[in-house]
Design a protein around this motif. Sequence first.
Motif, PDB file in Angstrom:
ATOM      1  N   LEU A  42       0.823  -1.208   0.000  1.00  0.00           N
ATOM      2  CA  LEU A  42       0.000   0.000   0.000  1.00  0.00           C
ATOM      3  C   LEU A  42       0.860   1.262   0.000  1.00  0.00           C
ATOM      4  CD1 LEU A  42      -2.850  -1.017   2.472  1.00  0.00           C
ATOM      5  CD2 LEU A  42      -3.044  -0.631   0.014  1.00  0.00           C
ATOM      6  N   VAL A  43       1.963   1.229   0.728  1.00  0.00           N
ATOM      7  CA  VAL A  43       2.874   2.388   0.718  1.00  0.00           C
ATOM      8  C   VAL A  43       3.493   2.554  -0.660  1.00  0.00           C
ATOM      9  CG1 VAL A  43       4.993   3.341   1.697  1.00  0.00           C
ATOM     10  CG2 VAL A  43       3.347   2.227   3.192  1.00  0.00           C
ATOM     11  N   ALA A  44       3.883   1.431  -1.293  1.00  0.00           N
ATOM     12  CA  ALA A  44       4.442   1.501  -2.648  1.00  0.00           C
ATOM     13  C   ALA A  44       3.432   2.091  -3.620  1.00  0.00           C
ATOM     14  CB  ALA A  44       4.867   0.105  -3.100  1.00  0.00           C
ATOM     15  N   TRP A  45       2.183   1.665  -3.516  1.00  0.00           N
ATOM     16  CA  TRP A  45       1.129   2.194  -4.382  1.00  0.00           C
ATOM     17  C   TRP A  45       0.911   3.687  -4.134  1.00  0.00           C
ATOM     18  CZ3 TRP A  45      -3.927   3.419  -2.279  1.00  0.00           C
ATOM     19  CH2 TRP A  45      -4.821   3.898  -3.245  1.00  0.00           C
ATOM     20  N   ARG A  46       0.948   4.100  -2.861  1.00  0.00           N
ATOM     21  CA  ARG A  46       0.784   5.527  -2.545  1.00  0.00           C
ATOM     22  C   ARG A  46       1.912   6.349  -3.146  1.00  0.00           C
ATOM     23  NH1 ARG A  46       2.557   7.596   3.069  1.00  0.00           N
ATOM     24  NH2 ARG A  46       4.471   7.482   1.847  1.00  0.00           N
ATOM     25  N   GLU A  47       3.150   5.843  -3.051  1.00  0.00           N
ATOM     26  CA  GLU A  47       4.275   6.567  -3.642  1.00  0.00           C
ATOM     27  C   GLU A  47       4.125   6.681  -5.153  1.00  0.00           C
ATOM     28  OE1 GLU A  47       8.078   5.066  -2.645  1.00  0.00           O
ATOM     29  OE2 GLU A  47       8.020   5.831  -0.597  1.00  0.00           O
ATOM     30  N   GLU A  48       3.639   5.610  -5.782  1.00  0.00           N
ATOM     31  CA  GLU A  48       3.427   5.656  -7.228  1.00  0.00           C
ATOM     32  C   GLU A  48       2.394   6.713  -7.583  1.00  0.00           C
ATOM     33  OE1 GLU A  48       2.362   2.406 -10.683  1.00  0.00           O
ATOM     34  OE2 GLU A  48       1.130   2.458  -8.887  1.00  0.00           O
ATOM     35  N   ALA A  49       1.293   6.762  -6.810  1.00  0.00           N
ATOM     36  CA  ALA A  49       0.253   7.754  -7.072  1.00  0.00           C
ATOM     37  C   ALA A  49       0.780   9.176  -6.894  1.00  0.00           C
ATOM     38  CB  ALA A  49      -0.941   7.507  -6.152  1.00  0.00           C
ATOM     39  N   GLU A  50       1.585   9.380  -5.846  1.00  0.00           N
ATOM     40  CA  GLU A  50       2.161  10.702  -5.616  1.00  0.00           C
ATOM     41  C   GLU A  50       3.103  11.096  -6.745  1.00  0.00           C
ATOM     42  OE1 GLU A  50       3.979  10.372  -1.810  1.00  0.00           O
ATOM     43  OE2 GLU A  50       2.115  10.733  -0.683  1.00  0.00           O
ATOM     44  N   ALA A  51       3.892  10.132  -7.229  1.00  0.00           N
ATOM     45  CA  ALA A  51       4.810  10.421  -8.333  1.00  0.00           C
ATOM     46  C   ALA A  51       4.042  10.794  -9.592  1.00  0.00           C
ATOM     47  CB  ALA A  51       5.709   9.215  -8.593  1.00  0.00           C
ATOM     48  N   GLU A  52       2.918  10.099  -9.845  1.00  0.00           N
ATOM     49  CA  GLU A  52       2.111  10.416 -11.021  1.00  0.00           C
ATOM     50  C   GLU A  52       1.512  11.811 -10.915  1.00  0.00           C
ATOM     51  OE1 GLU A  52      -0.737   7.320 -11.332  1.00  0.00           O
ATOM     52  OE2 GLU A  52       0.678   5.857 -12.181  1.00  0.00           O
ATOM     53  N   LEU A  53       1.058  12.179  -9.721  1.00  0.00           N
ATOM     54  CA  LEU A  53       0.518  13.521  -9.528  1.00  0.00           C
ATOM     55  C   LEU A  53       1.593  14.581  -9.739  1.00  0.00           C
ATOM     56  CD1 LEU A  53      -1.767  12.994  -6.397  1.00  0.00           C
ATOM     57  CD2 LEU A  53      -2.493  13.430  -8.750  1.00  0.00           C
ATOM     58  N   HIS A  54       2.814  14.266  -9.289  1.00  0.00           N
ATOM     59  CA  HIS A  54       3.923  15.206  -9.476  1.00  0.00           C
ATOM     60  C   HIS A  54       4.218  15.397 -10.964  1.00  0.00           C
ATOM     61  CE1 HIS A  54       7.617  17.351  -8.561  1.00  0.00           C
ATOM     62  NE2 HIS A  54       8.249  16.562  -9.421  1.00  0.00           N
ATOM     63  N   VAL A  55       4.210  14.296 -11.717  1.00  0.00           N
ATOM     64  CA  VAL A  55       4.450  14.384 -13.163  1.00  0.00           C
ATOM     65  C   VAL A  55       3.356  15.203 -13.833  1.00  0.00           C
ATOM     66  CG1 VAL A  55       4.534  13.052 -15.300  1.00  0.00           C
ATOM     67  CG2 VAL A  55       5.797  12.267 -13.298  1.00  0.00           C
ATOM     68  N   LEU A  56       2.098  14.965 -13.440  1.00  0.00           N
ATOM     69  CA  LEU A  56       0.991  15.721 -14.027  1.00  0.00           C
ATOM     70  C   LEU A  56       1.128  17.208 -13.738  1.00  0.00           C
ATOM     71  CD1 LEU A  56      -2.046  13.386 -13.240  1.00  0.00           C
ATOM     72  CD2 LEU A  56      -1.012  13.828 -15.481  1.00  0.00           C
ATOM     73  N   ALA A  57       1.586  17.538 -12.543  1.00  0.00           N
ATOM     74  CA  ALA A  57       1.742  18.944 -12.180  1.00  0.00           C
ATOM     75  C   ALA A  57       2.862  19.610 -12.951  1.00  0.00           C
ATOM     76  CB  ALA A  57       2.000  19.071 -10.682  1.00  0.00           C
ATOM     77  N   MET A  58       3.831  18.823 -13.436  1.00  0.00           N
ATOM     78  CA  MET A  58       4.992  19.373 -14.115  1.00  0.00           C
ATOM     79  C   MET A  58       4.918  19.255 -15.641  1.00  0.00           C
ATOM     80  SD  MET A  58       7.107  20.464 -11.796  1.00  0.00           S
ATOM     81  CE  MET A  58       7.451  20.304 -10.037  1.00  0.00           C
ATOM     82  N   THR A  59       3.852  18.650 -16.166  1.00  0.00           N
ATOM     83  CA  THR A  59       3.799  18.308 -17.589  1.00  0.00           C
ATOM     84  C   THR A  59       2.633  18.987 -18.276  1.00  0.00           C
ATOM     85  OG1 THR A  59       4.749  16.142 -17.054  1.00  0.00           O
ATOM     86  CG2 THR A  59       3.760  16.393 -19.224  1.00  0.00           C
ATOM     87  N   ASP A  60       2.859  19.437 -19.487  1.00  0.00           N
ATOM     88  CA  ASP A  60       1.793  19.991 -20.311  1.00  0.00           C
ATOM     89  C   ASP A  60       0.960  18.842 -20.869  1.00  0.00           C
ATOM     90  OD1 ASP A  60       0.411  21.981 -22.019  1.00  0.00           O
ATOM     91  OD2 ASP A  60       1.448  20.907 -23.624  1.00  0.00           O
ATOM     92  N   PRO A  61      -0.347  18.812 -20.626  1.00  0.00           N
ATOM     93  CA  PRO A  61      -1.149  17.648 -21.025  1.00  0.00           C
ATOM     94  C   PRO A  61      -1.265  17.452 -22.532  1.00  0.00           C
ATOM     95  CG  PRO A  61      -2.551  19.414 -20.189  1.00  0.00           C
ATOM     96  CD  PRO A  61      -1.143  19.820 -19.909  1.00  0.00           C
ATOM     97  N   LEU A  62      -1.218  18.528 -23.321  1.00  0.00           N
ATOM     98  CA  LEU A  62      -1.388  18.388 -24.772  1.00  0.00           C
ATOM     99  C   LEU A  62      -0.149  17.837 -25.443  1.00  0.00           C
ATOM    100  CD1 LEU A  62      -3.139  18.914 -27.306  1.00  0.00           C
ATOM    101  CD2 LEU A  62      -2.076  21.189 -27.428  1.00  0.00           C
ATOM    102  N   THR A  63       1.006  18.357 -25.094  1.00  0.00           N
ATOM    103  CA  THR A  63       2.237  18.006 -25.802  1.00  0.00           C
ATOM    104  C   THR A  63       3.111  16.992 -25.066  1.00  0.00           C
ATOM    105  OG1 THR A  63       3.485  19.809 -24.770  1.00  0.00           O
ATOM    106  CG2 THR A  63       2.274  20.316 -26.792  1.00  0.00           C
TER     107      THR A  63
END
Length: 380
Positions: free
Chosen positions: A204-225
């Motif tokens: 569960l901790v591993a899954w939480r870290e994965e989710a947090e990493a994905e949110l971080h990528v989304l916050a840093m990435t332009d969704p279109l390009t």
Amino acid sequence: MTLDILTLLVLTSTNLFMLAAALPLLMGRHISASARYAQGSILAQAIGWAAVIAAGSWYDMPLSTLSMGSLALAQWLLFRALRGWLGPQPGEGLLIALVVITPLGYALAFHDYQWRVGWANFLLAGGMLIAARATLWPERRASRGWRWLLCGCLLTMAFFTSARGVLGAFFTELYPYFRAPHPVNILASVAGNVTLVLGVVALLVAWREEAEAELHVLAMTDPLTGLLNRRGFHDHAQALLSDARRRSEPLTLLALDIDHFKRINDTHGHEAGDRGLKLFSRVLRTNQRGVDLVARLGGEEFCVLFARSSREAGLAFDARLRERLREVSRAELGFEIDFSAGLAVHTDAQQSLDQLLARADAALYEAKHAGRGRLVQAGD
């Protein structure tokens, strides 16, 4: 207090089935393949232990064989989850082989108790050791807490599983059947329940870290390009700027703006405009080096930060980009895309990233007012 092996096994199987049902509800529907593999590992373990319990009453041979196959499959599924969370791992081919040969050898030697017990337990322990090694083989950054916890659980169960194999294969009189009340067997069953809880916590901790990493990528990435956005660019560029100052190396910034982008939207439609942005981004990525940063700062504005590169690198990149963009845009969009550019070189150790961007933007502004379709260099 007397501990009954059957009671402990039923408790283990019940907990596993409850977790197999609860994890999908807890994690939700939209999860990664790694999380799915982790869920599958729990379910495979539940089926394996339930088959062990049922085999003591009827259909001993097929149910026991099913249990060995399910438990071996659980280790491979766990390995696949770790591979997704931590990166490529050695040993997957061997684990796949164990999924096949563990139940096969068990079934073929079913009438030889010593052979089948030793065979199954030693191979299952080997699969646990491969999975345990995978927790300590990171290709990606991840906290060590859950990895050490999961590794400890796997090593503990590998030890007790091997001990069961030794008892069954070489000291049969002490371990004549699976539910024998031998101290090692009792400790193994208790350890199974304890490591089950701790292992699921680690997952569960591993899954939480994965989710947090994905949110971080989304916050840093332009969704279109798919390029870095302004926030992501600033975060990564600061590190490159600090490195350039420390090493006294050049750093070159190229600010880019697609020419007449509003006219493209008005003439060809917003869908064509989006296709143009994606095309421009793709050409930028294919021409960049691995150490460079490419970002979409907003609208039709882009930039490229060249690490350890002087002015000449930016000029050469601009020339390559224009040539390739004209060729590709005509072929894929049916019209040409051109751009204006401003180039600035980091020359002052005290100059901030915002100041470097301002100089490049000023040069870009000059290029646009000089007729577009050209590059202007900022003065030192």
